[in-house]
Design a protein around this motif. Structure first.
Motif, PDB file in Angstrom:
ATOM      1  N   THR A 175       0.818  -1.220   0.000  1.00 43.55           N
ATOM      2  CA  THR A 175       0.000   0.000   0.000  1.00 43.55           C
ATOM      3  C   THR A 175       0.848   1.266   0.000  1.00 43.55           C
ATOM      4  OG1 THR A 175      -0.219   0.053   2.419  1.00 43.55           O
ATOM      5  CG2 THR A 175      -1.922  -1.155   1.178  1.00 43.55           C
ATOM      6  N   SER A 176       2.161   1.129   0.193  1.00 46.16           N
ATOM      7  CA  SER A 176       3.056   2.291   0.178  1.00 46.16           C
ATOM      8  C   SER A 176       3.630   2.547  -1.215  1.00 46.16           C
ATOM      9  CB  SER A 176       4.203   2.102   1.175  1.00 46.16           C
ATOM     10  OG  SER A 176       5.115   1.106   0.743  1.00 46.16           O
ATOM     11  N   VAL A 177       3.288   1.697  -2.192  1.00 52.34           N
ATOM     12  CA  VAL A 177       3.841   1.816  -3.541  1.00 52.34           C
ATOM     13  C   VAL A 177       2.733   2.239  -4.498  1.00 52.34           C
ATOM     14  CG1 VAL A 177       5.031   0.626  -5.419  1.00 52.34           C
ATOM     15  CG2 VAL A 177       5.538   0.018  -3.032  1.00 52.34           C
ATOM     16  N   PRO A 178       2.758   3.461  -5.009  1.00 52.19           N
ATOM     17  CA  PRO A 178       1.712   3.900  -5.932  1.00 52.19           C
ATOM     18  C   PRO A 178       1.596   2.970  -7.145  1.00 52.19           C
ATOM     19  CG  PRO A 178       3.046   5.764  -5.232  1.00 52.19           C
ATOM     20  CD  PRO A 178       3.742   4.532  -4.726  1.00 52.19           C
ATOM     21  N   GLY A 179       0.363   2.630  -7.492  1.00 50.54           N
ATOM     22  CA  GLY A 179       0.124   1.800  -8.665  1.00 50.54           C
ATOM     23  C   GLY A 179       0.187   0.310  -8.428  1.00 50.54           C
ATOM     24  N   LEU A 180       0.416  -0.117  -7.181  1.00 51.07           N
ATOM     25  CA  LEU A 180       0.550  -1.545  -6.901  1.00 51.07           C
ATOM     26  C   LEU A 180      -0.711  -2.079  -6.229  1.00 51.07           C
ATOM     27  CD1 LEU A 180       2.443  -4.017  -6.950  1.00 51.07           C
ATOM     28  CD2 LEU A 180       3.290  -3.304  -4.712  1.00 51.07           C
ATOM     29  N   PRO A 181      -1.365  -3.100  -6.811  1.00 54.09           N
ATOM     30  CA  PRO A 181      -2.493  -3.729  -6.112  1.00 54.09           C
ATOM     31  C   PRO A 181      -2.035  -4.295  -4.766  1.00 54.09           C
ATOM     32  CG  PRO A 181      -2.392  -4.454  -8.400  1.00 54.09           C
ATOM     33  CD  PRO A 181      -1.109  -3.734  -8.116  1.00 54.09           C
ATOM     34  N   ALA A 182      -2.971  -4.374  -3.817  1.00 47.56           N
ATOM     35  CA  ALA A 182      -2.590  -4.823  -2.475  1.00 47.56           C
ATOM     36  C   ALA A 182      -3.814  -5.305  -1.720  1.00 47.56           C
ATOM     37  CB  ALA A 182      -1.935  -3.674  -1.702  1.00 47.56           C
ATOM     38  N   LYS A 183      -3.562  -6.091  -0.689  1.00 51.43           N
ATOM     39  CA  LYS A 183      -4.601  -6.295   0.306  1.00 51.43           C
ATOM     40  C   LYS A 183      -4.866  -4.938   0.964  1.00 51.43           C
ATOM     41  CE  LYS A 183      -2.499  -9.306   2.871  1.00 51.43           C
ATOM     42  NZ  LYS A 183      -1.161  -9.156   2.232  1.00 51.43           N
ATOM     43  N   PRO A 184      -6.114  -4.562   1.230  1.00 57.43           N
ATOM     44  CA  PRO A 184      -6.406  -3.238   1.784  1.00 57.43           C
ATOM     45  C   PRO A 184      -6.090  -3.160   3.282  1.00 57.43           C
ATOM     46  CG  PRO A 184      -8.439  -4.436   1.473  1.00 57.43           C
ATOM     47  CD  PRO A 184      -7.345  -5.309   0.904  1.00 57.43           C
ATOM     48  N   ILE A 185      -4.832  -3.422   3.592  1.00 53.82           N
ATOM     49  CA  ILE A 185      -4.329  -3.413   4.965  1.00 53.82           C
ATOM     50  C   ILE A 185      -3.029  -2.621   4.962  1.00 53.82           C
ATOM     51  CG2 ILE A 185      -3.543  -4.828   6.912  1.00 53.82           C
ATOM     52  CD1 ILE A 185      -5.187  -7.144   5.685  1.00 53.82           C
ATOM     53  N   ILE A 186      -2.954  -1.575   5.763  1.00 51.08           N
ATOM     54  CA  ILE A 186      -1.775  -0.708   5.787  1.00 51.08           C
ATOM     55  C   ILE A 186      -0.678  -1.365   6.625  1.00 51.08           C
ATOM     56  CG2 ILE A 186      -0.907   1.583   6.319  1.00 51.08           C
ATOM     57  CD1 ILE A 186      -3.144   1.546   4.200  1.00 51.08           C
ATOM     58  N   ASP A 187       0.485  -1.586   6.003  1.00 56.51           N
ATOM     59  CA  ASP A 187       1.636  -2.121   6.734  1.00 56.51           C
ATOM     60  C   ASP A 187       2.508  -0.969   7.214  1.00 56.51           C
ATOM     61  OD1 ASP A 187       1.706  -5.101   6.800  1.00 56.51           O
ATOM     62  OD2 ASP A 187       1.458  -4.850   4.635  1.00 56.51           O
ATOM     63  N   ILE A 188       2.887  -1.043   8.483  1.00 57.79           N
ATOM     64  CA  ILE A 188       3.663   0.011   9.124  1.00 57.79           C
ATOM     65  C   ILE A 188       4.824  -0.624   9.884  1.00 57.79           C
ATOM     66  CG2 ILE A 188       3.615   1.891  10.824  1.00 57.79           C
ATOM     67  CD1 ILE A 188       0.569   2.021  10.343  1.00 57.79           C
ATOM     68  N   ASP A 189       6.003  -0.024   9.770  1.00 56.58           N
ATOM     69  CA  ASP A 189       7.137  -0.390  10.618  1.00 56.58           C
ATOM     70  C   ASP A 189       7.288   0.656  11.711  1.00 56.58           C
ATOM     71  OD1 ASP A 189       7.800  -2.705   9.316  1.00 56.58           O
ATOM     72  OD2 ASP A 189       9.491  -1.851   8.203  1.00 56.58           O
ATOM     73  N   LEU A 190       7.296   0.198  12.947  1.00 54.34           N
ATOM     74  CA  LEU A 190       7.513   1.040  14.128  1.00 54.34           C
ATOM     75  C   LEU A 190       8.834   0.637  14.767  1.00 54.34           C
ATOM     76  CD1 LEU A 190       6.688   2.907  16.543  1.00 54.34           C
ATOM     77  CD2 LEU A 190       5.468   0.909  17.474  1.00 54.34           C
ATOM     78  N   ILE A 191       9.686   1.610  15.023  1.00 52.79           N
ATOM     79  CA  ILE A 191      10.944   1.362  15.717  1.00 52.79           C
ATOM     80  C   ILE A 191      10.827   1.885  17.152  1.00 52.79           C
ATOM     81  CG2 ILE A 191      13.440   1.698  15.720  1.00 52.79           C
ATOM     82  CD1 ILE A 191      12.333   0.196  13.274  1.00 52.79           C
ATOM     83  N   VAL A 192      11.090   1.003  18.112  1.00 52.00           N
ATOM     84  CA  VAL A 192      11.159   1.384  19.518  1.00 52.00           C
ATOM     85  C   VAL A 192      12.528   0.996  20.057  1.00 52.00           C
ATOM     86  CG1 VAL A 192       8.661   1.159  19.856  1.00 52.00           C
ATOM     87  CG2 VAL A 192      10.160  -0.804  20.338  1.00 52.00           C
ATOM     88  N   GLU A 193      12.888   1.533  21.196  1.00 53.24           N
ATOM     89  CA  GLU A 193      14.232   1.319  21.729  1.00 53.24           C
ATOM     90  C   GLU A 193      14.501  -0.154  22.020  1.00 53.24           C
ATOM     91  OE1 GLU A 193      18.005   2.216  22.574  1.00 53.24           O
ATOM     92  OE2 GLU A 193      16.517   3.686  21.887  1.00 53.24           O
ATOM     93  N   ASP A 194      13.543  -0.851  22.623  1.00 48.65           N
ATOM     94  CA  ASP A 194      13.744  -2.254  23.000  1.00 48.65           C
ATOM     95  C   ASP A 194      12.424  -3.002  22.877  1.00 48.65           C
ATOM     96  OD1 ASP A 194      14.401  -4.705  24.013  1.00 48.65           O
ATOM     97  OD2 ASP A 194      14.871  -3.998  26.035  1.00 48.65           O
TER      98      ASP A 194
END
Length: 204
Positions: free
Chosen positions: A69-88
């Motif tokens: 979903t972060s790539v314009p023009g690419l079909p996808a499952k309608p689920i937003i994938d997110i990477d979260l960085i935390v300290e530990d």
């Protein structure tokens, strides 16, 4: 920061014998629903990112929109994938309760694989992948996203692979992890092109 060797290594996701990735009653989704690109996906990510940052404040070291979903023009499952960085990520008390209060549900725990945790949420649907600052996977995700954005031939290859995998998985009654396995060889092929272009792997 992860090393080039860590970034370019294609890790196995299999858990150690006798252990499960799943938290509580969570299980992989069945019914692979790949849809046409939706211009509303970036706004959906922005709303989710605001929720995450509102819940964690400075504990959210980075929040990135990744996946199809972060790539314009690419079909996808309608689920937003997110990477979260935390300290530990292993110190769950410092971030899990706050994310749960914001509507995210912990469904996967993989301490053996880059201390990965995954949360899901609805409205909009999302997968929130949590890693630490030294994890290689978020770097890989960003490289894959940027490569597809800049290389229409590989975007087309991945699009066709996704559609074929979804059709085959749905016909076989498979879940999302089996769908992902059907795409794996092409994903690794595209990754390796991106890695070579970045000088992380020797050119052939």
């Amino acid at each position: 920061m992860p090393t080039p060797e860590q970034i370019t290594r294609h890790d196995s996701f299999d858990p150690p014998e006798g252990q499960s990735v799943w938290v509580g009653n969570a299980r992989p989704r069945t019914g692979i629903h790949v849809v046409d690109p939706d211009p509303a996906w970036p706004a959906a990510f922005a709303a989710l990112a605001d929720r995450i940052r509102g819940a964690l404040g400075e504990r959210a070291l980075a929040v990135e929109h990744v996946g199809s979903t972060s790539v314009p023009g690419l079909p996808a499952k309608p689920i937003i994938d997110i990477d979260l960085i935390v300290e530990d990520p292993a110190d769950e008390a410092t971030y899990v309760p706050a994310l749960e209060a914001a509507g995210f549900v912990l469904v996967i725990r993989e301490p053996w694989w880059q201390e990965h945790r995954c949360f899901t949420s609805d409205e909009p649907k999302s997968n929130l992948h949590t890693f630490g600052p030294d994890a290689a996977e978020p770097v890989r995700h960003r490289m894959f996203r940027e490569w597809l954005r800049a290389h229409p031939e590989d975007l087309a290859l991945y699009r066709d692979t996704k559609l074929a995998a979804a059709k085959a998985s749905n016909a076989a009654g498979e879940h999302v992890m089996e769908y992902n396995a059907r795409k794996e060889s092409v994903i690794r092929e595209i990754y390796d092109r991106a890695f070579r272009a970045a000088g992380l792997l020797p050119t052939r």
